[in-house]
Design a protein around this motif. Structure first.
Motif, PDB file in Angstrom:
ATOM      1  N   TYR A  45      12.029  12.848  -9.575  1.00  0.00           N
ATOM      2  CA  TYR A  45      11.927  13.669  -8.359  1.00  0.00           C
ATOM      3  C   TYR A  45      10.773  13.158  -7.497  1.00  0.00           C
ATOM      4  CZ  TYR A  45      12.849  18.091  -5.949  1.00  0.00           C
ATOM      5  OH  TYR A  45      13.231  19.041  -5.045  1.00  0.00           O
ATOM      6  N   LEU A  46       9.634  12.880  -8.170  1.00  0.00           N
ATOM      7  CA  LEU A  46       8.450  12.415  -7.430  1.00  0.00           C
ATOM      8  C   LEU A  46       8.676  11.030  -6.811  1.00  0.00           C
ATOM      9  CD1 LEU A  46       5.610  13.521  -9.886  1.00  0.00           C
ATOM     10  CD2 LEU A  46       6.361  14.682  -7.813  1.00  0.00           C
ATOM     11  N   TYR A 228       4.702 -12.487 -12.621  1.00  0.00           N
ATOM     12  CA  TYR A 228       4.832 -11.034 -12.716  1.00  0.00           C
ATOM     13  C   TYR A 228       3.524 -10.421 -13.221  1.00  0.00           C
ATOM     14  CZ  TYR A 228       6.402  -6.455 -14.104  1.00  0.00           C
ATOM     15  OH  TYR A 228       6.515  -5.096 -14.235  1.00  0.00           O
ATOM     16  N   ASP A 229       3.103  -9.326 -12.577  1.00  0.00           N
ATOM     17  CA  ASP A 229       1.847  -8.664 -12.955  1.00  0.00           C
ATOM     18  C   ASP A 229       2.149  -7.180 -13.178  1.00  0.00           C
ATOM     19  OD1 ASP A 229      -0.555  -7.297 -12.960  1.00  0.00           O
ATOM     20  OD2 ASP A 229      -1.454  -8.496 -11.359  1.00  0.00           O
ATOM     21  N   ASN A 230       2.202  -6.786 -14.467  1.00  0.00           N
ATOM     22  CA  ASN A 230       2.640  -5.411 -14.772  1.00  0.00           C
ATOM     23  C   ASN A 230       1.654  -4.351 -14.264  1.00  0.00           C
ATOM     24  OD1 ASN A 230       4.871  -4.009 -15.960  1.00  0.00           O
ATOM     25  ND2 ASN A 230       3.442  -3.224 -17.492  1.00  0.00           N
ATOM     26  N   GLU A 231       0.378  -4.656 -14.321  1.00  0.00           N
ATOM     27  CA  GLU A 231      -0.604  -3.663 -13.862  1.00  0.00           C
ATOM     28  C   GLU A 231      -0.425  -3.401 -12.372  1.00  0.00           C
ATOM     29  OE1 GLU A 231      -4.297  -4.194 -15.931  1.00  0.00           O
ATOM     30  OE2 GLU A 231      -5.315  -3.284 -14.203  1.00  0.00           O
ATOM     31  N   ASN A 232      -0.195  -4.476 -11.641  1.00  0.00           N
ATOM     32  CA  ASN A 232       0.035  -4.351 -10.207  1.00  0.00           C
ATOM     33  C   ASN A 232       1.314  -3.553  -9.935  1.00  0.00           C
ATOM     34  OD1 ASN A 232       1.627  -5.876  -7.756  1.00  0.00           O
ATOM     35  ND2 ASN A 232      -0.525  -5.430  -7.293  1.00  0.00           N
ATOM     36  N   VAL A 233       2.348  -3.783 -10.731  1.00  0.00           N
ATOM     37  CA  VAL A 233       3.617  -3.063 -10.551  1.00  0.00           C
ATOM     38  C   VAL A 233       3.422  -1.558 -10.811  1.00  0.00           C
ATOM     39  CG1 VAL A 233       5.829  -2.721 -11.749  1.00  0.00           C
ATOM     40  CG2 VAL A 233       5.289  -4.918 -10.730  1.00  0.00           C
ATOM     41  N   LEU A 234       2.632  -1.226 -11.836  1.00  0.00           N
ATOM     42  CA  LEU A 234       2.397   0.202 -12.124  1.00  0.00           C
ATOM     43  C   LEU A 234       1.574   0.841 -10.999  1.00  0.00           C
ATOM     44  CD1 LEU A 234       1.742   0.173 -15.968  1.00  0.00           C
ATOM     45  CD2 LEU A 234       3.815   0.812 -14.744  1.00  0.00           C
ATOM     46  N   HIS A 235       0.639   0.090 -10.482  1.00  0.00           N
ATOM     47  CA  HIS A 235      -0.162   0.580  -9.354  1.00  0.00           C
ATOM     48  C   HIS A 235       0.759   0.835  -8.149  1.00  0.00           C
ATOM     49  CE1 HIS A 235      -3.708   1.069  -6.884  1.00  0.00           C
ATOM     50  NE2 HIS A 235      -3.137   0.269  -5.996  1.00  0.00           N
ATOM     51  N   ARG A 236       1.665  -0.124  -7.913  1.00  0.00           N
ATOM     52  CA  ARG A 236       2.607   0.052  -6.789  1.00  0.00           C
ATOM     53  C   ARG A 236       3.505   1.270  -7.016  1.00  0.00           C
ATOM     54  NH1 ARG A 236       5.507  -5.544  -6.465  1.00  0.00           N
ATOM     55  NH2 ARG A 236       6.943  -4.436  -5.099  1.00  0.00           N
ATOM     56  N   ALA A 237       3.908   1.508  -8.261  1.00  0.00           N
ATOM     57  CA  ALA A 237       4.776   2.673  -8.543  1.00  0.00           C
ATOM     58  C   ALA A 237       4.050   3.972  -8.179  1.00  0.00           C
ATOM     59  CB  ALA A 237       5.186   2.685 -10.018  1.00  0.00           C
ATOM     60  N   HIS A 244       6.075   8.651  -1.045  1.00  0.00           N
ATOM     61  CA  HIS A 244       7.238   9.538  -0.976  1.00  0.00           C
ATOM     62  C   HIS A 244       6.786  10.974  -0.750  1.00  0.00           C
ATOM     63  CE1 HIS A 244      11.133  11.248  -1.727  1.00  0.00           C
ATOM     64  NE2 HIS A 244      10.642  11.996  -2.702  1.00  0.00           N
ATOM     65  N   LEU A 245       5.730  11.376  -1.454  1.00  0.00           N
ATOM     66  CA  LEU A 245       5.255  12.769  -1.321  1.00  0.00           C
ATOM     67  C   LEU A 245       4.693  13.003   0.074  1.00  0.00           C
ATOM     68  CD1 LEU A 245       3.600  13.413  -4.794  1.00  0.00           C
ATOM     69  CD2 LEU A 245       5.890  13.980  -4.006  1.00  0.00           C
ATOM     70  N   GLU A 246       3.927  12.043   0.585  1.00  0.00           N
ATOM     71  CA  GLU A 246       3.348  12.210   1.925  1.00  0.00           C
ATOM     72  C   GLU A 246       4.443  12.302   2.977  1.00  0.00           C
ATOM     73  OE1 GLU A 246      -0.967  10.198   0.961  1.00  0.00           O
ATOM     74  OE2 GLU A 246       0.544   9.007   2.026  1.00  0.00           O
ATOM     75  N   GLY A 247       5.530  11.524   2.755  1.00  0.00           N
ATOM     76  CA  GLY A 247       6.652  11.540   3.693  1.00  0.00           C
ATOM     77  C   GLY A 247       7.337  12.890   3.787  1.00  0.00           C
ATOM     78  N   GLN A 248       7.177  13.727   2.760  1.00  0.00           N
ATOM     79  CA  GLN A 248       7.845  15.041   2.748  1.00  0.00           C
ATOM     80  C   GLN A 248       7.224  15.997   3.756  1.00  0.00           C
ATOM     81  OE1 GLN A 248      10.576  15.639   0.549  1.00  0.00           O
ATOM     82  NE2 GLN A 248      10.219  13.429   0.477  1.00  0.00           N
TER      83      GLN A 248
END
Ligand code: ATP
Length: 251
Positions: A45-46, A228-237, A244-248
């Motif tokens: 949802y988030l 590929y950089d997993n830490e960066n990907v988690l930060h982006r998530a 998404h929340l701000e867009g609401q």
């Protein structure tokens, strides 16, 4: 199963909830699986119930890692069996990898039901009914694994796994790919590649990526994994959730 009208704005999410509830009724999924599903729904949802760009990047890296693997293996638990049995079989067939039934709350009956379900969906190799090895660092029931499957795999795909097992598999030197909607979970943070996406979307996307990348040279696949950089990907998530929340509340 309860009938959900297709016009319902949250149709996909409600169908998934029904599938897990049905999984419990059929003896595939543990009662605790309902709680895991609820936590997943909350994060989905988030995220806006979509595959975000960071999840797409992780999916591509996961596909490259799986294509490079010598002995890939896929873990299937009760929630995965309730939600995406056919998709897991397609993915396993695309990579000639075994599906290993791997349960946190293990019961032999549930293992057999899940194994039978996967076979009925066309799986070529289903294991986990007769575990013959243990993963160090975990208590007995949760440590069970199978030779020729997760125990000797070089790359393991662990959808909806708990953090302890993820850590123990990584400590054995395996490359770990997680599918987990919670970018803050121990699993997501410990895995080498974390696909922060609903398994309903992630499993078919991963199979499509495997097919698409299968014509690449080994060196190109290695380049995808290296970059590929997993830490960066988690930060982006986390940023994608925030965006998404701000867009609401823009208006
Ligand atoms: P950890 O030990 O890694 O911190 P946890 O204690 O939250 O995690 P479980 O309760 O075993 O672990 O977790 C199940 C995980 O699966 C949760 O992080 C949840 O967000 C995720 N999840 C549940 N349903 C789905 C789904 N359909 N697709 C992807 N992830 C899901």
């Amino acid at each position: 199963m309860t009938e959900i009208p297709k016009s319902h704005p949250r149709y996909a999410s409600l169908v998934a909830r029904e599938r897990v509830a049905e999984g419990v009724r059929k003896g595939l999924t543990s009662i605790q699986g309902l709680i895991a599903q609820g936590r997943g729904e909350c994060f989905d949802y988030l995220l806006g119930e979509r595959t975000t760009p960071s999840a797409a990047a992780a999916t591509q890296a996961a596909a490259a890692m799986l294509l490079l693997a010598e002995r890939p293996a896929f873990s299937v638990n009760g929630n995965v069996a309730a939600l995406v049995p056919e998709e897991m079989v397609k993915l396993a067939c695309a990579l000639a990898a075994p599906l290993e039934v791997n349960l946190f709350h293990r019961s032999e009956e549930r293992v057999k039901r899940i194994a039978d379900l996967l076979r009925s969906c066309g799986a070529e190799r289903v294991i986990g009914e007769n575990p013959d090895a243990t993963i160090e660092g975990l208590d007995h029931a949760r440590a069970l694994a199978t030779r020729g499957g997760i125990y000797d795999a070089d790359v393991v795909l662990i959808p909806l796994e708990d953090g302890d097992r993820c850590e123990a598999l990584a400590a054995m030197g395996k490359k770990v790919i997680a599918i987990d909607l919670n970018p803050l979970s121990r699993t997501a943070r410990r895995a080498n590649v974390s696909i922060v996406d609903n398994i309903l979307r992630a499993a078919p996307n991963l199979t499509a990526q495997v097919r698409q990348l299968s014509s690449l040279q080994r060196s190109d696949l290695e380049g995808i994994v290296r970059d590929y950089d997993n830490e960066n990907v988690l930060h982006r998530a986390v940023q994608e959730i925030k965006g998404h929340l701000e867009g609401q509340f823009k208006d």
